[in-house]
Design an enzyme around this catalytic site. Structure first.
Site, mmCIF file in Angstrom:
data_model
loop_
_atom_site.group_PDB
_atom_site.id
_atom_site.type_symbol
_atom_site.label_atom_id
_atom_site.label_comp_id
_atom_site.label_asym_id
_atom_site.label_seq_id
_atom_site.Cartn_x
_atom_site.Cartn_y
_atom_site.Cartn_z
ATOM 1 N N GLU A 212 -9.966 -4.704 1.357
ATOM 2 C CA GLU A 212 -10.033 -3.749 0.245
ATOM 3 C C GLU A 212 -11.125 -2.703 0.451
ATOM 4 O O GLU A 212 -10.922 -1.511 0.220
ATOM 5 C CB GLU A 212 -10.270 -4.494 -1.079
ATOM 6 C CG GLU A 212 -9.028 -5.106 -1.690
ATOM 7 C CD GLU A 212 -8.657 -6.471 -1.123
ATOM 8 O OE1 GLU A 212 -9.216 -6.867 -0.089
ATOM 9 O OE2 GLU A 212 -7.799 -7.134 -1.725
ATOM 10 N N GLU B 74 -5.263 -13.557 -2.123
ATOM 11 C CA GLU B 74 -5.284 -13.885 -3.558
ATOM 12 C C GLU B 74 -4.081 -14.769 -3.912
ATOM 13 O O GLU B 74 -4.192 -15.731 -4.669
ATOM 14 C CB GLU B 74 -5.251 -12.590 -4.377
ATOM 15 C CG GLU B 74 -6.510 -11.746 -4.157
ATOM 16 C CD GLU B 74 -6.503 -10.452 -4.951
ATOM 17 O OE1 GLU B 74 -5.535 -9.678 -4.808
ATOM 18 O OE2 GLU B 74 -7.465 -10.210 -5.695
ATOM 19 N N LEU C 189 0.824 -1.216 0.000
ATOM 20 C CA LEU C 189 0.000 0.000 0.000
ATOM 21 C C LEU C 189 0.854 1.260 0.000
ATOM 22 O O LEU C 189 0.443 2.297 -0.536
ATOM 23 C CB LEU C 189 -0.915 0.005 1.229
ATOM 24 C CG LEU C 189 -1.966 -1.114 1.285
ATOM 25 C CD1 LEU C 189 -2.612 -1.171 2.665
ATOM 26 C CD2 LEU C 189 -3.030 -0.906 0.210
HETATM 27 C C1 1HE Z 1 2.894 -2.675 4.754
HETATM 28 C C2 1HE Z 1 1.721 -3.403 4.507
HETATM 29 C C3 1HE Z 1 1.144 -3.297 3.211
HETATM 30 C C4 1HE Z 1 2.314 -3.763 6.544
HETATM 31 N N1 1HE Z 1 1.773 -2.510 2.317
HETATM 32 N N2 1HE Z 1 3.471 -1.915 3.827
HETATM 33 N N3 1HE Z 1 -3.510 -4.979 2.927
HETATM 34 C C5 1HE Z 1 -3.931 -4.508 4.124
HETATM 35 O O1 1HE Z 1 -4.826 -3.688 4.211
HETATM 36 C C6 1HE Z 1 -3.181 -5.009 5.335
HETATM 37 C C7 1HE Z 1 -2.271 -3.927 5.851
HETATM 38 N N4 1HE Z 1 -1.435 -4.357 6.963
HETATM 39 C C8 1HE Z 1 -1.908 -4.558 8.229
HETATM 40 O O2 1HE Z 1 -3.101 -4.500 8.493
HETATM 41 C C9 1HE Z 1 -0.901 -4.844 9.286
HETATM 42 O O3 1HE Z 1 0.362 -4.361 8.846
HETATM 43 C C10 1HE Z 1 -0.737 -6.340 9.653
HETATM 44 C C11 1HE Z 1 -1.981 -6.794 10.418
HETATM 45 C C12 1HE Z 1 -0.538 -7.230 8.429
HETATM 46 C C13 1HE Z 1 0.506 -6.513 10.574
HETATM 47 O O4 1HE Z 1 0.411 -5.629 11.679
HETATM 48 P P1 1HE Z 1 1.724 -5.261 12.509
HETATM 49 O O5 1HE Z 1 1.280 -4.440 13.695
HETATM 50 O O6 1HE Z 1 2.516 -6.487 12.759
HETATM 51 O O7 1HE Z 1 2.643 -4.369 11.529
HETATM 52 P P2 1HE Z 1 2.509 -2.822 11.127
HETATM 53 O O8 1HE Z 1 3.083 -1.978 12.232
HETATM 54 O O9 1HE Z 1 1.142 -2.488 10.668
HETATM 55 O O10 1HE Z 1 3.445 -2.752 9.860
HETATM 56 C C14 1HE Z 1 4.832 -3.021 9.960
HETATM 57 C C15 1HE Z 1 5.475 -2.504 8.696
HETATM 58 O O11 1HE Z 1 4.973 -3.215 7.583
HETATM 59 C C16 1HE Z 1 5.172 -1.042 8.441
HETATM 60 O O12 1HE Z 1 6.272 -0.492 7.748
HETATM 61 P P3 1HE Z 1 7.313 0.526 8.449
HETATM 62 O O13 1HE Z 1 8.297 0.849 7.385
HETATM 63 O O14 1HE Z 1 6.485 1.685 8.915
HETATM 64 O O15 1HE Z 1 7.888 -0.268 9.610
HETATM 65 C C17 1HE Z 1 3.989 -1.117 7.502
HETATM 66 O O16 1HE Z 1 3.835 0.031 6.693
HETATM 67 C C18 1HE Z 1 4.396 -2.305 6.671
HETATM 68 N N5 1HE Z 1 3.239 -2.921 6.023
HETATM 69 N N6 1HE Z 1 1.383 -4.071 5.630
HETATM 70 C C19 1HE Z 1 2.891 -1.856 2.638
HETATM 71 N N7 1HE Z 1 0.064 -3.973 2.854
HETATM 72 C C20 1HE Z 1 -3.908 -6.339 -6.500
HETATM 73 S S1 1HE Z 1 -4.965 -5.500 -5.514
HETATM 74 C C21 1HE Z 1 -4.793 -6.125 -3.896
HETATM 75 C C22 1HE Z 1 -5.399 -5.160 -2.924
HETATM 76 C C23 1HE Z 1 -4.969 -5.419 -1.524
HETATM 77 O O17 1HE Z 1 -4.160 -6.270 -1.239
HETATM 78 S S2 1HE Z 1 -5.700 -4.422 -0.332
HETATM 79 C C24 1HE Z 1 -5.175 -5.095 1.174
HETATM 80 C C25 1HE Z 1 -3.901 -4.477 1.653
#
Ligand code: 1HE
Length: 267
Positions: free
Chosen positions: A141, A121, A73
């Site tokens: 999403e 996915e 993201l």
């Molecule tokens: C990320 C991402 C990400 C973590 N893209 N950087 N997906 C989501 O909506 C899920 C988003 N992520 C979360 O809800 C949480 O990160 C988790 C539940 C998976 C894990 O939580 P946690 O507390 O262990 O970690 P955090 O503190 O949220 O994140 C740690 C780091 O990972 C942080 O980066 P930092 O550089 O600030 O340390 C976050 O930014 C990074 N991070 N998830 C980028 N998804 C083809 S279309 C598909 C559409 C989708 O997939 S939408 C669903 C997206």
């Protein structure tokens, strides 16, 4: 690629267990294994070449506590992509996941923690999913102002049905534990390590003849896309090739002379 050592990947770790079972590890735990564009390109290279490089079965796992947090993201936000750019990116995701589903090598996903959005996915393109007690599934999403672009409307819909898919996307509903298995999001739920169980399954798959596995892990998916009439015809063609392979004769002979194991229920 002639062998596993020919792959040069930055975001994915590759190992062979010594018997042709590959362990493929997403390796961006600091980003919760979110899928950036570079990782998608690496997945395409890997799953396009795995069979020719000798993979007999693949365990798909991830470093850290979470299997995959979906689309990167932060990259998506920073890139401020145009519709055409994201359209084309989604096609690269499809290329990677199609290479998995239709590639002919059994892929067993060892899940843990978040299997969300594009992470679900990704997992859905594997042939078998093993969940542990930490595993949870979601499609956030809807809450992020996004829509699935990596095949959830097809693969997750096939696993759990349209109504549940829509509910997951609209409400952010999370599934875990036995309920997730009962719905079809995973086929196994284990108390210990999902990797250990996935490895045992992969080793069992690797004992099958490669052509048989190739048919199971490509023909079924193709056939499911066809009309019933064409599907029956295609199934007959595949069976014609697979069921007459010379490598199977030894196994058939063992059955005929009563030395092969019988299919019996557990004691
Ligand atoms: C990320 C991402 C990400 C973590 N893209 N950087 N997906 C989501 O909506 C899920 C988003 N992520 C979360 O809800 C949480 O990160 C988790 C539940 C998976 C894990 O939580 P946690 O507390 O262990 O970690 P955090 O503190 O949220 O994140 C740690 C780091 O990972 C942080 O980066 P930092 O550089 O600030 O340390 C976050 O930014 C990074 N991070 N998830 C980028 N998804 C083809 S279309 C598909 C559409 C989708 O997939 S939408 C669903 C997206």
């Amino acid at each position: 690629m002639a062998s596993i050592t020919d792959f040069s990947l930055k975001n994915i770790r590759l190992e062979d267990d010594g018997g042709g079972v590959w362990i493929v590890t997403l390796n961006r735990p600091e980003k919760r294994n979110a899928l950036n564009a570079e990782t998608i390109e690496e997945l395409i290279v890997l799953f396009s070449g795995a069979m020719a490089a000798g993979a007999r079965a693949i365990v798909l796992t991830a470093a850290g506590d979470h299997f995959c947090a979906g689309l990167d993201l932060v990259e998506h936000h920073r890139a401020d992509r145009s519709p055409a750019e994201f359209w084309q990116l989604c096609l690269r995701w499809h290329e990677a996941f199609n290479k998995m589903e239709y590639g002919g090598v059994p892929i067993i996903a060892a899940l843990k923690g978040a299997v969300v959005g594009g992470g679900l996915e990704f997992a859905s393109a594997a042939h078998i999913r093993v969940a542990d007690r930490t595993t949870y599934f979601a499609l956030p999403e809807g809450q992020r102002g996004l829509f699935t672009g990596g095949g959830a409307t097809i693969r997750v819909g096939n696993l759990i049905g349209k109504a549940r898919l829509i509910d997951m996307m609209l409400t952010g509903r999370i599934y875990q534990g036995q309920e997730a298995v009962d719905l079809g999001l995973a086929q196994y739920l284990v108390e210990g390590s999902s990797v250990d169980h996935a490895l045992a399954l992969a080793r069992r798959c690797a004992e099958n003849l490669p052509l048989t596995n190739f048919a199971i892990c490509s023909a079924i998916s193709h056939i499911q896309n066809m009309s019933a009439l064409d599907a029956a015809y295609a199934e007959a063609c595949v069976a014609g090739v697979v069921n007459t392979q010379s490598a199977a004769r030894e196994r058939l002979a063992a059955f005929a002379d009563k030395t092969a194991a019988r299919v019996r229920p557990k004691e």
